[in-house]
Write an enzyme that holds these catalytic residues in place. Structure first.
Site, mmCIF file in Angstrom:
data_model
loop_
_atom_site.group_PDB
_atom_site.id
_atom_site.type_symbol
_atom_site.label_atom_id
_atom_site.label_comp_id
_atom_site.label_asym_id
_atom_site.label_seq_id
_atom_site.Cartn_x
_atom_site.Cartn_y
_atom_site.Cartn_z
ATOM 1 C CG ASP B 194 -1.685 1.211 1.541
ATOM 2 O OD1 ASP B 194 -1.702 2.122 0.703
ATOM 3 O OD2 ASP B 194 -2.323 1.248 2.617
ATOM 4 C CG HIS B 367 -4.234 4.402 3.387
ATOM 5 N ND1 HIS B 367 -4.291 3.202 2.711
ATOM 6 C CD2 HIS B 367 -5.439 4.986 3.246
ATOM 7 C CE1 HIS B 367 -5.492 3.079 2.163
ATOM 8 N NE2 HIS B 367 -6.214 4.146 2.475
#
Lengths: 551, 551
Positions: B194, B367
């Site tokens: 990610d 994130h």
């Protein structure tokens, strides 16, 4: 003689952009700023947005002067359009503001239609119409910005313009807190203040911080350095040029508006550039990457700007490649984020390292944050206050700051465009509202596009258009041939097209069979029947235009 | 048996959205995630965007399973569309992920078409097709997210999914750094990670910080409290409910998707809500403002969402007024900024105080930032690395972090959608590219709208449409009547309309006089002549559609 001053923001409140405020005393009007706004995505096809200037056009012989606080487009961009509508005698501004305005008026062929008069903060007040006007220096992201004091029989008004409290501005010309305090001590009956950053806590950084970031970044760069910023940010360009000079890089200025501003600023001594350091964009090919620094437009990802063309490999004289560094020295204006991100991605794909305000200290705002606004309120101590220059949430936040600093709640006025505030020795009150809205500049037309056209464009943009051409006989009213269908922008219809044609034919023959021949009625039935069919099959509602041809 | 694994991101790289990665070993395919993307303003009229799934449709009998990392729309939203295209045998996910997917498949009438299998991070690895698969807990902005380890004859791959390094998550289920280190020690041949926040320095805050902000804010609120967040952010809802419970406010959940998620999460024990605290939206009228807390959708300013309707005074059961507090507990997704600002302004006009992430600590990202990504790289120590999940600039930044942490530069692969990476015991290499792009969902049609339709919509949206209907005689070819003109979305044409009609008539008679009767040729000349006239007069280029009717 009247002693009631009417203060009317025609633009710039409830929005960021197209700032324009009317000061009307008796038969005399002075306008502070004449700005434009840029269209949002929903303004399909519109090029520019101006304030609705009907109020001034209806009083066109009464406008004594336009006073400009500084030379950003949201404060001066509508000036040529205003001058075409209204007989303005004088335009006042500081030296740089006038220099830039002059060039703009020249482009519009309006240079000889008005007298340009220099505002000099260091001088005594001047008389403009019924007002005694003085100018106070403020720091902002363009040099030579001023706040304006308007004194009249109605009282004393301070109009801050756009400002921040930069104690170390690049040109050394600080926001003149001494003069502001002095005016405050004389008594300010009404203050109109910049609200842009009223929601943001603390203070904004000094412009000098950006120069310090350039000092950190540029000496360690091994390839080209590109810096994109607003074309009007003259001091930022100066700071980049200073670092380029120290590290021995040549400087090319790329982008029409930036070159123009740079020339004017140099001619008027607002920028100092050693002659030998400047090169033309087409000379870049003669130097190696580490020998150049490129100042360019495009910090907002504007489609035809220099940086965007560079990013997509479409610029005649500038390329970027692995090893190059691009500094995006601006914050995306809300609505431009995706375009700016696209530009960053394309530059990164070309191998460049891109430094932008989210990841490096390469930008500061030109508008004071909450603590700076509190300082202004403490200096000026206004009796009444109207937050301007901002979306409603910013005006509301500024209003709260004013209340905290001692302005009575009932003397804080949150305006809409067109609100009329009356100031007289008896106090301040919001009285009524005048016509105020938007004027679209669309292609060559000013004000031609109305909301109905935009609504049509929206329908067309979402679902496309379907045209049904039906031909009917003139004498007996029979359908001459099966209707013809033209579609554009609709999901690919394939067999649906045949089905629609069949339906149109059926509806038409049915109506004609009943001897219904009124065009409007035929159109309506075709529209509804085919529209329903398309909706059932696709879930969309294209614009349906039935055309009946009688032969 | 082959030992070459092909790894193909079909979506999610070079963009944020529509994540989908193909793992293909010999005749077996496993797909990790099946997400959708939301249209940008330039995707006029498009409702949703899916990955182009042609590669899978061409191999439809080979797809053994879809494995879902978590239940965000950009990871699961395309699942129903994938299941319609491809014969998938199993869908794997953790309990909550499956619970939410089940409801989605149910809505699409696809519940019985596939076997749902629960991924249990605490259990031993499972065999899915040719892969031995294990699941590792990661913290994210939705509960029950996992990273995936895929072991095969080709080597060991770690696919991180979306994650952050939250050491104090609301459910206590931390990112399992121990397991990650263990897998790292076993040797990871390839990591897909990610990249969303790879550009942002430092670490993102713990979800618990948002709860602490709620604790600070809510007890001092005197009116209604509204909290808008993503409908999937179950832990944020839990934290709001906990504070509501402490201060004795009832909680109403408003907005279809949020109510659905809340029900599923409660049924599966991911949220604990005392029964007596929950009220239905239509019960709000029975309580005074300070007695309620409203959780609602609309944090992105979506036009039909709960908060937007509340802001514009258009919600059946929720209003806001002076004294109320609205907490926007989300960051605007790029492209949504203006809509979010509009919502804030409208709420402020109603008198509410609006707290949002720019001015209060009411949001954290799901994130990990750069330092967290460095930690992951240090734990996993991958031999090769492919940054995924992000725009190109984010992938590039993640690549730089990988290089800093010791992954060899030639083992870091920055992919595009459709890039094929081959992993075998002989190493990793980027080999070729397969078809990958976008599929538009437009009304009821999937994939019907092509770029040509979008291009037409763009022209229509900017300059409108002008239709010229000309009738010509069948036998002698004479023009039967002056052409008819229909305009939509064009600047109001006034006298220009007459001028255009005259021009069209002139061109037509001229051509017919020369005995030119070919329809295409007549259309072309009409198009060009009238188009030029419109451009000269208005500076715009509307779509011009000449229709010739022969009678």
């Amino acid at each position: 003689m009247t002693d009631t001053l009417r203060v009317i923001p025609l633009g710039g409140v409830g929005e960021v952009g197209k700032n324009m405020t009317v000061y009307e005393l008796g038969d005399d009007i002075v306008v502070v700023d004449a700005g434009l706004a840029f269209p949002r995505d929903e303004h399909l096809g519109v090029d520019l947005i101006l304030p609705d200037m009907t109020y001034l056009a209806d009083r066109k012989e009464r406008v004594r002067a336009v006073i400009l606080t500084h030379s950003h487009e949201d404060h001066v961009g509508a000036l040529p359009y205003l001058l075409r509508e209204v007989q303005v005698r004088e335009v006042w501004g500081t030296k740089l503001t006038l220099g830039l305005a002059q060039s703009k008026l020249d482009e519009h062929g309006l240079l000889n239609s008005v007298e340009l008069k220099e505002a000099r903060p260091e001088d005594d007040p001047v008389d403009i119409g019924p007002f005694r006007v003085s100018f106070i220096r403020v720091a902002h992201s363009i040099p030579d910005a001023v706040a304006i004091v308007l004194e009249s029989s109605a009282g004393r008004v301070l109009h801050t313009g756009d400002w921040k409290l930069d104690h170390t501005p690049v040109d050394g010309l600080r926001t003149d807190v001494g003069r502001l305090a002095e005016v405050g001590s004389q008594g300010v009956d009404l203050m109109l203040g910049d609200s842009t950053n009223a929601e943001r806590p603390g203070t904004t950084g000094s412009e000098r911080l950006v120069g310090e970031a350039f000092q950190q970044i540029i000496p360690r760069c091994e390839g080209r350095v590109l810096i994109a910023c607003f074309a009007s940010n003259v001091h930022r360009m100066q700071q980049a040029i200073d670092v380029a000079s120290q590290v021995g890089r040549k400087v090319a200025v790329v982008g029409r508006s930036m070159r123009k501003n740079m020339n004017i600023s140099r001619n008027l001594d607002y920028v100092t550039v050693p002659e030998e350091i400047l090169i033309r964009p087409n000379q870049l090919a003669d130097f190696r990457p580490h020998e150049v620094l490129i100042l360019c437009t495009g910090s907002q990802g504007e489609p035809m700007s220099a940086l965007t063309r560079v990013a997509y490999g479409d610029h005649p004289s500038v390329t970027v490649e692995r090893g190059d560094t691009v500094i995006l020295s601006a914050r995306p204006v809300p609505g431009n984020e995706l375009r700016v991100h696209d530009t960053i991605n394309e530059l990164t794909k070309n191998g460049a390292e891109v430094l932008h305000q989210e990841i490096a200290p390469v930008h500061v705002s030109g508008h004071g944050h909450a603590e700076e606004l509190r300082t202004m309120l403490a200096l000026v101590r206004p009796k009444a206050m109207m937050p301007v220059h901002g979306e409603f949430r910013m005006l509301a936040a500024h209003g709260r700051l004013a209340q905290d600093s001692g302005v009575p709640a009932d003397s804080i006025f949150l305006p809409e465009n067109g609100s009329v505030l009356e100031l007289s020795p008896r106090g301040v009150r919001m009285v009524d509202r005048v016509e105020a809205g938007v004027t679209y500049v669309d292609g060559l037309g000013v004000g031609d596009v109305r909301d109905v056209a935009l609504r049509d464009r929206r329908t067309l943009s979402e679902d496309g258009v379907l045209i049904i051409v039906a031909t009917i006989g003139g004498s007996n009213g029979a359908a001459v041939a099966a209707p013809e269908l033209i579609v554009r922008g609709l999901s690919e219809p394939g067999p649906l097209l045949d089905e629609m044609r069949g339906e149109a034919d059926r509806v038409l023959r049915d109506l004609l069979g009943q001897n219904i021949r009124e065009i409007k009625l035929l159109q309506e039935h075709l529209h509804d029947a085919v529209g329903q069919l398309v909706y059932d099959r696709t879930g969309r509602r294209p614009m349906i235009l039935p055309v009946i041809v009688e032969v």
